[in-house]
Design a protein around this motif. Sequence first.
Motif, short mmCIF file in Angstrom:
data_model
loop_
_atom_site.label_atom_id
_atom_site.label_comp_id
_atom_site.label_asym_id
_atom_site.label_seq_id
_atom_site.Cartn_x
_atom_site.Cartn_y
_atom_site.Cartn_z
N LEU A 233 69.48 11.85 -4.75
CA LEU A 233 70.89 10.95 -4.46
C LEU A 233 71.84 12.43 -4.35
CD1 LEU A 233 70.95 9.37 -8.21
CD2 LEU A 233 70.46 8.06 -5.97
N THR A 234 70.69 13.31 -3.38
CA THR A 234 72.40 14.18 -2.86
C THR A 234 73.20 13.41 -1.90
OG1 THR A 234 70.56 16.16 -3.26
CG2 THR A 234 72.41 16.54 -1.74
N GLY A 235 74.29 13.78 -2.78
CA GLY A 235 75.60 13.07 -2.08
C GLY A 235 76.22 12.05 -1.69
N GLY B 93 68.58 15.98 -7.38
CA GLY B 93 69.76 15.70 -6.55
C GLY B 93 70.57 16.40 -6.46
N SER B 94 71.11 16.24 -5.73
CA SER B 94 73.14 17.24 -6.22
C SER B 94 73.91 16.37 -5.81
CB SER B 94 73.67 18.37 -5.69
OG SER B 94 74.67 18.85 -6.00
N SER C 159 72.45 17.81 -10.97
CA SER C 159 73.01 18.24 -10.65
C SER C 159 74.07 18.71 -10.30
CB SER C 159 72.56 20.01 -10.76
OG SER C 159 72.69 20.00 -8.47
N PRO C 160 75.68 18.90 -10.39
CA PRO C 160 76.80 18.35 -9.50
C PRO C 160 76.52 19.58 -8.33
CG PRO C 160 77.05 19.50 -11.69
CD PRO C 160 75.74 19.83 -12.05
N PRO C 161 77.79 18.79 -7.57
CA PRO C 161 77.57 19.53 -6.32
C PRO C 161 78.21 21.14 -6.47
CG PRO C 161 79.16 17.61 -6.16
CD PRO C 161 78.26 18.06 -7.53
N ARG C 162 77.97 22.18 -6.04
CA ARG C 162 78.61 23.19 -6.31
C ARG C 162 79.61 23.50 -6.15
NH1 ARG C 162 76.16 28.32 -5.96
NH2 ARG C 162 77.30 29.92 -5.28
N THR C 163 80.64 23.09 -6.17
CA THR C 163 81.82 23.28 -5.55
C THR C 163 82.40 22.53 -7.23
OG1 THR C 163 81.93 21.11 -4.74
CG2 THR C 163 82.13 22.93 -3.03
#
Length: 419
Positions: free
Chosen positions: A258-260, A295-296, A334-338
């Motif tokens: 599910l990245t993005g 994913g992130s 996981s949440p996005p790195r930002t």
Amino acid sequence: MAFRFIHTADIHLDSPLRSLAMRNPDLAELVGDASRQAFVAIVDLCLAERVDALVIAGDLYDGDQTSMKTARFLASQMTRLHQAGIRVFKIRGNHDAMSRISKQLLFPDTVTIFGGRPQSVLQTAGGLEVMFHGLSFANPKAPESLLAKYTAAREGAVNVGIMHTSLAGSPGHDVYAPCNVADLHGHGFDYWALGHIHVRKVHPGASTVVMPGMPQGRDINEAGEKSVTLVTIRDDRSIEIEERLTSVAQFERVSVDLTGTVEWSEAVGRVRSAFEVLRPSVRSRHVVARLAVTGSSPLSWAIIRDRDLLLAEAEQAAEQAGDTWVEKLELDLSPPRTETLEGIADPIFELAESMRTDASSEAFRAEARAFVQKTIADLPPDARDFAGKDDAALELFLDSVLASGADLVTARLKAGGAQ
């Protein structure tokens, strides 16, 4: 004219599925009946191919069974083979040795069940003499090799050895009558019909050595197509083997990244697409899928919080794909790195880190361990394996629970609290 037989093993007829039943009784009923349906498929294949024999290399049963329904079912299938003139050669494996009905059932005289002493049975068909050599154990433990107990090959005949063995060892399988493949090749038999290891493997060499795998998987650790082996012995004594599909319900792992993704509908769409791709690739009638969502994504907190909603969406997508079931949903999000960097000063993230620190302390872990052990003791015996079967498995279970607990609390706070 050729001599032909079907080689199978590790059917584990009516194997209980207690843990699956706790999660989804309908799915447990489907998979629990699949071993019977697979055995019917084996008998159907014997009849359709007009084979001369069926060889069962152990573990037809699944332990200490007392069900007369199992007995009646098995008797009816053996009668079908008997009426067609198809011989059955069967040895007892370690699970058969624990079964009560395996010692009480009476079969037609076309069924040979090898005993605890070496036995050889000659069958003539298609102009060929085929000698079947078999040996069973009355006890579930067999720590020593059985190979030396088998008689020598009969001169002029095609010799088939039937053995239940762990060979040199295999992950997830107890040691049972271990032996070296090279020694099997050197014994002088033309074909070795093995059983015990649930994964199909052909060992090339001087003889044809086949571990057929099981005809029907029972859980995600037995994923993929399951089959039996059709063996053809030609007039020139050459041997041909063919793999034939028998699994009714096929376990498969499905991973969705599910990245993005930023919208719930997009996440559901990716899950739906995964099932649409999976279904045509599986030849078995039913698919039993373990769905891993990774994913992130900014949706990570909402999905962790509302995993039951995503599971419902996945089950609907699986149903629409046709004869597909979701056995379990696993999340590694996981949440996005930002977002993570921005959350360094966020009190929710600070709370999460504090919870993880507390959870990693030995005092907290000891308290959690004691709670789980008390819960296990309070449950009926059939339901006590949820945290594993030994201390190492319990520690892994605690690792998972403590980590996911902190993530769940964080997810509820980040995604707006409980609803």
